[in-house]
Design a protein around this motif. Structure first.
Motif, mmCIF file in Angstrom:
data_model
loop_
_atom_site.group_PDB
_atom_site.id
_atom_site.type_symbol
_atom_site.label_atom_id
_atom_site.label_comp_id
_atom_site.label_asym_id
_atom_site.label_seq_id
_atom_site.Cartn_x
_atom_site.Cartn_y
_atom_site.Cartn_z
ATOM 1 N N LEU A 113 8.632 9.203 -1.636
ATOM 2 C CA LEU A 113 8.273 7.899 -2.547
ATOM 3 C C LEU A 113 7.550 7.278 -0.847
ATOM 4 O O LEU A 113 6.635 6.096 -0.692
ATOM 5 C CB LEU A 113 8.391 7.413 -2.963
ATOM 6 C CG LEU A 113 8.594 7.918 -4.321
ATOM 7 C CD1 LEU A 113 9.771 6.984 -5.715
ATOM 8 C CD2 LEU A 113 7.387 8.077 -4.702
ATOM 9 N N GLY A 114 8.382 7.153 -0.179
ATOM 10 C CA GLY A 114 8.498 6.520 1.639
ATOM 11 C C GLY A 114 7.107 6.705 2.557
ATOM 12 O O GLY A 114 7.163 5.729 2.880
ATOM 13 N N ALA A 115 7.852 8.630 2.240
ATOM 14 C CA ALA A 115 6.514 8.470 2.974
ATOM 15 C C ALA A 115 4.406 8.217 2.753
ATOM 16 O O ALA A 115 3.476 8.016 3.138
ATOM 17 C CB ALA A 115 6.203 9.573 3.436
ATOM 18 N N ALA A 116 4.254 7.887 1.690
ATOM 19 C CA ALA A 116 3.491 7.199 1.075
ATOM 20 C C ALA A 116 2.499 6.415 1.937
ATOM 21 O O ALA A 116 0.882 6.187 1.823
ATOM 22 C CB ALA A 116 3.662 6.629 -0.648
#
Lengths: 198, 198
Positions: A113-116
């Motif tokens: 989700l962070g890498a979104a």
């Protein structure tokens, strides 16, 4: 050949044979090495699927991870039905807290989700993931309205975003432990309000 | 030499000469190339500061970005004082929404906060950034309690996490536009509650 490609450049179809093995390899590699350490080459090695085949289906590691995130069976969570809105929302938020804090799920969910924020191709799938979850949570809110617990103009998305967002802030950005009563207090606040006399 | 190093391996002192130039170069490079494209070498080129000097102060790009995030003057935001809790929280949340949606600030804030999931060295600084902001927002809640708008056992961190978290969910993970009344409705919900009759 008349391939259709979606907004992220991924082919819109059921995916190659061995899709679950590829998704597993992708998520395991993410958990082990983080998003920066994730490579299509690494997934090819780990899954035993030819690199060219992977690139034919997914043009980048972001697209591959996105497909894994929405296509894996590991993150398919059924929305709760406890008989009360307070109970359902507590169960929902507890699931989010668990997903963000308890390995092995958290080793996948948090970096993915962070890498979104790093990959537009991944972001497309994250958006889809959240839209799909909200659609599946809709009956929970319809039951609450039918029971008279929510007004008919209530905004389910706002309620979910307040609760799930608080968990993300607390766990990922503040990196603080989630207190034992965090879930019940958060739900009580969005349902009853924090102001005096509310 | 008796250097002290903090939890993230960064030297605890005022930083090298040209710190603001280094931080500017770091944040500009992040905005232009994203976290994956950010390199210490790139910051050295852009700031005209020797790479060896940068590595002497910050052992990784995560540590460098973290220092830039907490050390830059670009993200220093004063907490509001509008005369009411509702007004103060709306102003606070609007600032978060702006930070996440309006360039050039959003081109820095979104990838930097997202990358906290990729780099433990950056995460230390993100944690510090949020702790510092909450400390500066504390008077806002003390005034609200003094005015009788909040009970004395209210939990400021929970209120901030619900609101700022909802903005993160909506903008970064759902990637949906923030409706015009999002801010006022979110604040009203955490203060007055969404439940019927609350």
């Amino acid at each position: 050949m008349s391939e259709e490609r979606g907004q992220d450049g991924t082919r819109r179809s059921s995916g190659p044979r061995k899709a679950q093995e590829i998704f597993d390899a992708t998520l395991d590699l993410l958990a082990a090495k983080g998003y920066e350490g994730l490579t299509v080459e690494g997934v090819a090695q780990r899954s035993g699927v030819n690199k060219t085949t992977l690139y034919r289906w997914w043009p980048s590691k972001g697209a591959l991870l996105g497909a894994a995130l929405t296509g894996t069976r590991r993150l398919s969570l059924e929305p709760p039905d406890t008989g009360s809105l307070q109970g359902d929302l507590e169960s929902l938020l507890q699931t989010v807290v668990t997903l963000l804090t308890v390995p092995p799920g958290s080793d996948i969910a948090v970096p993915a989700l962070g890498a979104a924020t790093q990959s537009p191709e991944l972001a497309v799938h994250v958006r889809e993931f959240f839209a799909d979850r909200l659609a599946r949570e809709q009956p929970l809110f319809e039951r609450a309205t039918a029971r008279g617990e929510l007004p008919s103009d209530a905004d389910p998305m706002l309620l979910v975003d307040l609760l799930a967002g608080a968990a993300w802030l607390r766990v990922v950005l503040r990196q603080l432990p989630v207190e034992e009563d965090f879930v019940s207090r958060a739900v009580r606040t969005v349902l009853k309000g924090a102001a005096t006399g509310s």
